[in-house]
Design an enzyme around this catalytic site. Sequence first.
Site, PDB file in Angstrom:
ATOM      1  N   THR A 114       0.844  -1.198   0.000  1.00 57.15           N
ATOM      2  CA  THR A 114       0.000   0.000   0.000  1.00 57.15           C
ATOM      3  C   THR A 114       0.874   1.241   0.000  1.00 57.15           C
ATOM      4  O   THR A 114       1.849   1.331   0.758  1.00 57.15           O
ATOM      5  CB  THR A 114      -0.907   0.002   1.241  1.00 57.15           C
ATOM      6  OG1 THR A 114      -1.769  -1.143   1.200  1.00 57.15           O
ATOM      7  CG2 THR A 114      -1.742   1.268   1.315  1.00 57.15           C
ATOM      8  N   SER A 115       0.525   2.229  -0.836  1.00 58.28           N
ATOM      9  CA  SER A 115       1.202   3.520  -0.890  1.00 58.28           C
ATOM     10  C   SER A 115       2.700   3.328  -1.161  1.00 58.28           C
ATOM     11  O   SER A 115       3.070   2.836  -2.228  1.00 58.28           O
ATOM     12  CB  SER A 115       0.934   4.298   0.403  1.00 58.28           C
ATOM     13  OG  SER A 115       1.399   5.628   0.310  1.00 58.28           O
ATOM     14  N   SER A 116       3.571   3.671  -0.230  1.00 60.11           N
ATOM     15  CA  SER A 116       4.998   3.433  -0.444  1.00 60.11           C
ATOM     16  C   SER A 116       5.264   1.949  -0.699  1.00 60.11           C
ATOM     17  O   SER A 116       6.150   1.590  -1.484  1.00 60.11           O
ATOM     18  CB  SER A 116       5.804   3.917   0.772  1.00 60.11           C
ATOM     19  OG  SER A 116       7.182   3.793   0.555  1.00 60.11           O
TER      20      SER A 116
END
Length: 298
Positions: free
Chosen positions: A146-148
């Site tokens: 998720t995300s990074s």
Amino acid sequence: MFASSDRVLKLAVGPVLLAALGSALDIPVSTLTQITDFGDNPTGVENYVYVPATLADPPALIAAIHYCTGTAQAYYSGTEYATLAEKYGYIVLYPEAPAEGKCWDVHTDETLTHDAGGDSLGIANGLRYLVDLYGVDSEQVFATGTSSGAMMTNVLAGAYPDLIKAGAAFAGVPYACFAGESAWSTECAQGQLIKSGEEWGALALAGYAGYTGTRPKMALWHGSVDTTLNTQNYYEEIKQWTNIFGVSENATSVTEDWPISGWTLSEFGDNVQGILASGVDHNIPVQAQKVLEWFGIA
């Protein structure tokens, strides 16, 4: 596809299996456990593993990669991958970023290049260690985040296509979108880095120059009103991976309200899919069961 009951193998079934597992016996089952001495780890990535009480024969392996400010423990607790591992018999690697702020290195030449260093090498070597230790099916090694962590999923797919067979990125950016001296790219984050599919594809291919094997299929999840990693990055990811597989950027099929009302699944042949969550911001909820289905585990 195999039913879980057809694939699971008890860890303790006799001396032959116990001897084969070797130091795997030092890792308790159904517990998040840190592993060390897993190989070259230049940036000091911490790797944690979750091994279910029963393993498939042979087991699959997933790297489940946290977001900025996150930890291995947070992603372990905040997603269903460990719970579902008990059902399907796969192993989960939960890496933890070494940087202050817990964002992943997705920008340096080292991390973007096969076996050159950076955080990606620490994760890759953690996966390789577990493949050897547990006899993991080398065709069932996957990455999601998720995300990074989604950004790192794209990095692993570009730099380690020999290792990663499929990826699922929740609110990420294309491989090499953050490339440069700074750990943060405002241009990329704001969706201002626009390239053609050919340009994005060439960057991903350069992650492992000379590699001619298969590439990991990719599922790309994004919220339609994401302003942290602007939704334009979703469309840039689609450009990149459709180019890698030589298919059109125009979807071959579209399914509305999948897997949640208001979300739309777009498929680009067999190896690329995009899921756009209408009205959802950067905090897109992880759909672990659907990820496992994409990986062919469930």
